[in-house]
Design a protein around this motif. Structure first.
Motif, PDB file in Angstrom:
ATOM      1  N   PRO A  54      38.538  65.450  72.161  1.00 19.95           N
ATOM      2  CA  PRO A  54      37.976  64.656  73.257  1.00 19.95           C
ATOM      3  C   PRO A  54      38.819  64.711  74.526  1.00 19.95           C
ATOM      4  CG  PRO A  54      38.023  63.393  71.212  1.00 19.95           C
ATOM      5  CD  PRO A  54      38.837  64.613  70.985  1.00 19.95           C
ATOM      6  N   VAL A  55      40.150  64.693  74.361  1.00 18.48           N
ATOM      7  CA  VAL A  55      41.044  64.758  75.523  1.00 18.48           C
ATOM      8  C   VAL A  55      40.843  66.071  76.271  1.00 18.48           C
ATOM      9  CG1 VAL A  55      43.454  64.794  76.271  1.00 18.48           C
ATOM     10  CG2 VAL A  55      42.751  63.270  74.425  1.00 18.48           C
ATOM     11  N   ALA A  56      40.777  67.177  75.522  1.00 16.35           N
ATOM     12  CA  ALA A  56      40.589  68.491  76.132  1.00 16.35           C
ATOM     13  C   ALA A  56      39.224  68.590  76.803  1.00 16.35           C
ATOM     14  CB  ALA A  56      40.742  69.587  75.086  1.00 16.35           C
ATOM     15  N   ARG A  61      36.293  68.898  81.982  1.00 17.94           N
ATOM     16  CA  ARG A  61      35.148  68.505  82.818  1.00 17.94           C
ATOM     17  C   ARG A  61      35.589  68.083  84.212  1.00 17.94           C
ATOM     18  NH1 ARG A  61      30.678  64.649  80.363  1.00 17.94           N
ATOM     19  NH2 ARG A  61      29.892  65.160  82.428  1.00 17.94           N
ATOM     20  N   SER A  62      36.803  67.562  84.325  1.00 20.37           N
ATOM     21  CA  SER A  62      37.294  67.097  85.617  1.00 20.37           C
ATOM     22  C   SER A  62      37.850  68.221  86.486  1.00 20.37           C
ATOM     23  CB  SER A  62      38.383  66.037  85.407  1.00 20.37           C
ATOM     24  OG  SER A  62      39.499  66.596  84.740  1.00 20.37           O
ATOM     25  N   LYS A  63      37.973  69.414  85.908  1.00 20.37           N
ATOM     26  CA  LYS A  63      38.524  70.545  86.657  1.00 20.37           C
ATOM     27  C   LYS A  63      37.414  71.326  87.349  1.00 20.37           C
ATOM     28  CE  LYS A  63      42.458  71.124  83.526  1.00 20.37           C
ATOM     29  NZ  LYS A  63      43.128  72.015  82.562  1.00 20.37           N
ATOM     30  N   THR A  64      37.742  71.849  88.536  1.00 21.85           N
ATOM     31  CA  THR A  64      36.757  72.642  89.277  1.00 21.85           C
ATOM     32  C   THR A  64      36.554  74.008  88.641  1.00 21.85           C
ATOM     33  OG1 THR A  64      38.552  73.370  90.749  1.00 21.85           O
ATOM     34  CG2 THR A  64      37.243  71.473  91.452  1.00 21.85           C
ATOM     35  N   THR A  65      37.638  74.585  88.115  1.00 24.21           N
ATOM     36  CA  THR A  65      37.542  75.877  87.425  1.00 24.21           C
ATOM     37  C   THR A  65      37.853  75.680  85.955  1.00 24.21           C
ATOM     38  OG1 THR A  65      39.865  76.371  87.927  1.00 24.21           O
ATOM     39  CG2 THR A  65      38.200  77.177  89.484  1.00 24.21           C
ATOM     40  N   ARG A  66      36.981  76.174  85.086  1.00 19.82           N
ATOM     41  CA  ARG A  66      37.155  76.008  83.655  1.00 19.82           C
ATOM     42  C   ARG A  66      37.468  77.342  82.985  1.00 19.82           C
ATOM     43  NH1 ARG A  66      31.937  72.197  82.075  1.00 19.82           N
ATOM     44  NH2 ARG A  66      32.243  70.615  83.710  1.00 19.82           N
ATOM     45  N   CYS A  67      38.246  77.242  81.911  1.00 21.64           N
ATOM     46  CA  CYS A  67      38.548  78.437  81.119  1.00 21.64           C
ATOM     47  C   CYS A  67      37.422  78.650  80.103  1.00 21.64           C
ATOM     48  CB  CYS A  67      39.880  78.282  80.384  1.00 21.64           C
ATOM     49  SG  CYS A  67      41.312  78.281  81.461  1.00 21.64           S
ATOM     50  N   SER A  68      36.899  79.848  80.061  1.00 22.05           N
ATOM     51  CA  SER A  68      35.893  80.175  79.047  1.00 22.05           C
ATOM     52  C   SER A  68      36.560  81.010  77.965  1.00 22.05           C
ATOM     53  CB  SER A  68      34.726  80.954  79.675  1.00 22.05           C
ATOM     54  OG  SER A  68      35.194  82.143  80.269  1.00 22.05           O
ATOM     55  N   ILE A  69      36.230  80.702  76.725  1.00 19.00           N
ATOM     56  CA  ILE A  69      36.849  81.413  75.611  1.00 19.00           C
ATOM     57  C   ILE A  69      35.993  82.629  75.249  1.00 19.00           C
ATOM     58  CG2 ILE A  69      35.742  79.842  73.955  1.00 19.00           C
ATOM     59  CD1 ILE A  69      38.235  80.321  72.154  1.00 19.00           C
ATOM     60  N   GLY A  70      36.518  83.826  75.545  1.00 18.51           N
ATOM     61  CA  GLY A  70      35.842  85.064  75.172  1.00 18.51           C
ATOM     62  C   GLY A  70      36.306  85.521  73.803  1.00 18.51           C
ATOM     63  N   TRP A  71      35.802  86.694  73.392  1.00 16.31           N
ATOM     64  CA  TRP A  71      36.166  87.197  72.064  1.00 16.31           C
ATOM     65  C   TRP A  71      37.653  87.514  71.966  1.00 16.31           C
ATOM     66  CZ3 TRP A  71      33.618  86.469  67.867  1.00 16.31           C
ATOM     67  CH2 TRP A  71      32.227  86.351  67.892  1.00 16.31           C
ATOM     68  N   PHE A 209      44.164  82.416  77.976  1.00 12.48           N
ATOM     69  CA  PHE A 209      43.527  81.095  77.972  1.00 12.48           C
ATOM     70  C   PHE A 209      44.559  80.081  78.443  1.00 12.48           C
ATOM     71  CE2 PHE A 209      41.474  77.341  76.155  1.00 12.48           C
ATOM     72  CZ  PHE A 209      40.134  77.614  76.394  1.00 12.48           C
ATOM     73  N   PRO A 210      44.741  79.900  79.757  1.00 18.83           N
ATOM     74  CA  PRO A 210      45.841  79.086  80.305  1.00 18.83           C
ATOM     75  C   PRO A 210      45.648  77.578  80.267  1.00 18.83           C
ATOM     76  CG  PRO A 210      44.559  80.059  82.085  1.00 18.83           C
ATOM     77  CD  PRO A 210      43.994  80.608  80.802  1.00 18.83           C
ATOM     78  N   ASP A 211      44.520  77.085  79.791  1.00 16.43           N
ATOM     79  CA  ASP A 211      44.283  75.648  79.702  1.00 16.43           C
ATOM     80  C   ASP A 211      44.983  75.112  78.453  1.00 16.43           C
ATOM     81  OD1 ASP A 211      43.348  73.065  79.391  1.00 16.43           O
ATOM     82  OD2 ASP A 211      41.312  73.533  80.044  1.00 16.43           O
ATOM     83  N   HIS A 212      46.138  74.445  78.638  1.00 21.54           N
ATOM     84  CA  HIS A 212      46.964  74.044  77.504  1.00 21.54           C
ATOM     85  C   HIS A 212      46.285  73.011  76.602  1.00 21.54           C
ATOM     86  CE1 HIS A 212      50.134  76.371  79.212  1.00 21.54           C
ATOM     87  NE2 HIS A 212      50.294  75.575  80.257  1.00 21.54           N
ATOM     88  N   LEU A 213      45.555  72.066  77.177  1.00 15.48           N
ATOM     89  CA  LEU A 213      44.882  71.055  76.373  1.00 15.48           C
ATOM     90  C   LEU A 213      43.801  71.663  75.496  1.00 15.48           C
ATOM     91  CD1 LEU A 213      44.543  68.038  78.837  1.00 15.48           C
ATOM     92  CD2 LEU A 213      45.783  68.060  76.667  1.00 15.48           C
ATOM     93  N   SER A 214      42.947  72.485  76.104  1.00 15.85           N
ATOM     94  CA  SER A 214      41.881  73.137  75.329  1.00 15.85           C
ATOM     95  C   SER A 214      42.461  74.095  74.297  1.00 15.85           C
ATOM     96  CB  SER A 214      40.935  73.889  76.268  1.00 15.85           C
ATOM     97  OG  SER A 214      40.279  73.001  77.142  1.00 15.85           O
TER      98      SER A 214
END
Length: 324
Positions: A54-56, A61-71, A209-214
């Motif tokens: 939930p935290v991630a 959602r609050s970020k303007t740019t999101r990391c997408s997880i590819g293969w 994937f630089p988003d540490h929380l996700s």
């Protein structure tokens, strides 16, 4: 302000060593109480996932740019979770039970050495034999290996404490304590190797994937699935999955929130900022914390031969500080 930025990673790593020490002590206390090591790993990662997801989600959602997880990111995260969390923790808990929490933290002093050697081979760590920094790291590696070997093989007279009770360990099939001790040390060594590889894998993982929380949430989730699948194979009866005391539940919850969730976030941030070897070099401090408190609260066996490790602690802080 610049000085604070310089010391911030150091402060974070010191605090984390005390955190890891508390996790080791409470975890072994749960194992001595009879908790299944594989069940502990599964619930630890499941609780960490429930906290981190939930935290991630709301953070992304609050970020303007999101990391997408590819293969590519998916398989890197899957591999990092398998090696650095699932296998590392499964093997570590077996070694933690068969040896002791103080020995577990002491053998983890091999992590800087293994990380340095592996990172040098891969190319993440520059080696210049004429550099004082490189010489310090090589000498520190030798000290780490020598100390870990001394702890595993040289025990000497017993100074303190206890008796090894029965448990759900997969490897406890011998009544000969010396063999069990060595087997525990080998498990802890294997866990150290896994953790070192995890630190190195973090370099491409955080780039992809630089988003540490996700990233932390994904790792905890994948480790939950992996450890759950292994638990179904080794312990198919659901009665074995029960948590039988409030202390066991509390230790799992603490290990999940602090030891898995928060620590993975901080480790990823430290590695991205300072590299995997920097993260690994603070492990000797953990040995001091765990040895002192484990002998007090868990009445663990303390042997004269193991105190060779104290030399390693002092030398490592002098030697490895050349890396800063």
């Amino acid at each position: 302000m610049g000085h604070m930025e310089f010391y911030k990673p150091i402060i974070v790593m010191i605090v984390m060593q005390f955190t890891y020490g508390a996790v080791s002590i409470t975890t072994r206390a749960s194992l001595l109480e009879g908790m299944n090591p594989r069940v502990f790993v599964f619930y630890r990662q499941a609780f960490a996932t429930l906290v981190m997801a939930p935290v991630a989600y709301f953070s992304s959602r609050s970020k303007t740019t999101r990391c997408s997880i590819g293969w590519k990111s998916f398989w890197l995260i899957f591999l990092a979770s398998l090696i650095g969390i699932t296998i590392s923790q499964m093997v570590f808990l077996e070694g933690l039970y068969l040896a002791s929490s103080s020995v577990g933290s002491a053998i983890f002093n091999l992590v800087p050495a293994i990380t340095f050697v592996a990172a040098s081979i891969i190319g993440y760590e520059h080696v210049n034999i004429r550099s004082l920094r490189t010489i310090a790291k090589i000498f520190g590696t030798v000290v780490c290996v020598t100390s870990a070997a001394a702890i595993a093989l040289i025990k000497g007279p017993k100074l303190l404490n206890t008796h090894l009770p029965s448990s759900n360990s997969l490897l406890l099939n011998s009544s000969e304590f010396d063999n069990i001790w060595l087997l525990g040390c080998l498990c802890l060594f294997a866990s150290s190797c896994c953790w070192s590889f995890w630190l190195i894998i973090q370099v491409p993982v955080t780039k992809s994937f630089p988003d540490h929380l996700s990233l932390s949430a994904w790792m905890c989730f994948m480790a939950t699935v992996q450890s759950g699948a292994f638990l179904l194979i080794t312990d198919p009866h659901l009665d074995a999955w029960k948590i039988t005391s409030y202390f066991q539940f509390g230790s799992v919850l603490y290990a999940a929130i602090v030891g898995s969730g928060i620590s993975i976030i901080l480790q990823s941030w430290i590695i991205q900022k300072c590299g995997p070897v920097f993260s690994a070099m603070f492990n000797p401090l953990n040995t001091v914390v765990v040895t002192i408190f484990a002998s007090i609260f868990l009445k663990e066996q303390i042997y004269v031969g193991r105190q060779v490790n104290l030399i390693n602690i002092k030398l490592n802080f002098i030697i490895w500080e050349h890396m800063l």
